[in-house]
Design a protein around this motif. Structure first.
Motif, PDB file in Angstrom:
ATOM      1  N   GLN A  77      37.816 -35.970  56.877  1.00  0.00           N
ATOM      2  CA  GLN A  77      36.718 -36.483  57.497  1.00  0.00           C
ATOM      3  C   GLN A  77      36.380 -35.258  58.485  1.00  0.00           C
ATOM      4  O   GLN A  77      37.305 -35.137  59.298  1.00  0.00           O
ATOM      5  CB  GLN A  77      36.672 -37.723  58.172  1.00  0.00           C
ATOM      6  N   SER A  78      35.433 -35.037  58.558  1.00  0.00           N
ATOM      7  CA  SER A  78      35.170 -33.531  59.652  1.00  0.00           C
ATOM      8  C   SER A  78      34.775 -34.174  61.043  1.00  0.00           C
ATOM      9  O   SER A  78      35.305 -33.555  62.001  1.00  0.00           O
ATOM     10  CB  SER A  78      33.791 -32.753  58.965  1.00  0.00           C
ATOM     11  N   ASN A  79      34.249 -35.299  61.271  1.00  0.00           N
ATOM     12  CA  ASN A  79      33.650 -36.139  62.397  1.00  0.00           C
ATOM     13  C   ASN A  79      33.508 -37.442  62.285  1.00  0.00           C
ATOM     14  O   ASN A  79      33.388 -38.015  61.017  1.00  0.00           O
ATOM     15  CB  ASN A  79      32.807 -35.193  62.979  1.00  0.00           C
ATOM     16  N   ILE A  80      33.176 -38.141  63.331  1.00  0.00           N
ATOM     17  CA  ILE A  80      32.778 -39.530  63.104  1.00  0.00           C
ATOM     18  C   ILE A  80      31.228 -39.445  63.304  1.00  0.00           C
ATOM     19  O   ILE A  80      30.669 -38.485  63.866  1.00  0.00           O
ATOM     20  CB  ILE A  80      33.326 -40.239  64.454  1.00  0.00           C
ATOM     21  N   SER A  81      30.580 -40.378  62.702  1.00  0.00           N
ATOM     22  CA  SER A  81      29.265 -40.527  62.805  1.00  0.00           C
ATOM     23  C   SER A  81      28.663 -41.057  64.062  1.00  0.00           C
ATOM     24  O   SER A  81      29.227 -41.672  64.963  1.00  0.00           O
ATOM     25  CB  SER A  81      28.492 -41.524  61.587  1.00  0.00           C
ATOM     26  N   HIS A  82      27.089 -40.895  64.100  1.00  0.00           N
ATOM     27  CA  HIS A  82      26.426 -41.182  65.253  1.00  0.00           C
ATOM     28  C   HIS A  82      26.619 -42.709  65.490  1.00  0.00           C
ATOM     29  O   HIS A  82      26.853 -43.236  66.657  1.00  0.00           O
ATOM     30  CB  HIS A  82      25.147 -40.919  65.436  1.00  0.00           C
ATOM     31  N   GLN A  83      26.543 -43.506  64.473  1.00  0.00           N
ATOM     32  CA  GLN A  83      26.806 -44.870  64.635  1.00  0.00           C
ATOM     33  C   GLN A  83      28.131 -45.288  64.983  1.00  0.00           C
ATOM     34  O   GLN A  83      28.381 -46.245  65.759  1.00  0.00           O
ATOM     35  CB  GLN A  83      26.513 -45.397  63.030  1.00  0.00           C
ATOM     36  N   GLU A  84      29.190 -44.603  64.287  1.00  0.00           N
ATOM     37  CA  GLU A  84      30.448 -44.838  64.775  1.00  0.00           C
ATOM     38  C   GLU A  84      30.605 -44.704  66.423  1.00  0.00           C
ATOM     39  O   GLU A  84      31.459 -45.342  66.894  1.00  0.00           O
ATOM     40  CB  GLU A  84      31.496 -44.181  64.059  1.00  0.00           C
TER      41      GLU A  84
END
Length: 123
Positions: A77-84
């Motif tokens: 996973q490159s990053n977390i989402s805006h929602q996360e």
């Protein structure tokens, strides 16, 4: 001021699989306190672990509690989402409001695992 440091049950399981030990988490949190982490705002921090192979999401608002909340491998996973991120910010705000009794309940339910309590983290 002493900051109590925890990891969630899910984080503890993931860290064990990734061979990340509590002494590494203590060092990482100390670095975070010195500004050596990515501040995502609202008490949410991203800190690299395990020779840059893993990323941790640390929730720390108000300097009373630090919680290693989420661990992910850079390759998965490159990053977390805006929602996360929004959910983590809300959780950080909730953690800031915890009193001693509530923290004890989380420990007894094994939702939190305490990494360190007595020693002050070096700023």
């Amino acid at each position: 001021m002493t900051t109590r440091l925890f990891k969630t049950k899910g984080f503890a399981v993931a860290a064990k699989k990734a061979l990340i030990h509590d002494d590494q988490l203590l060092a990482a949190f100390s670095e975070l306190c010195k500004g050596q982490a990515d501040d995502l705002g609202g008490g949410v921090w991203k800190k690299r672990l395990n020779a840059n192979r893993h990323r941790s999401i640390v929730l720390a608002r108000g300097r009373r509690y630090g919680v290693f909340q989420f661990l992910f491998a850079k390759q998965d996973q490159s990053n977390i989402s805006h929602q996360e991120l929004q959910a983590f910010r809300a959780l950080a705000k909730a953690y800031e409001g915890l009193d001693g009794w509530q923290v004890q309940q989380l420990l007894e339910m094994k939702a939190f695992v305490e990494i360190r309590h007595e020693q002050a983290i070096q700023d």
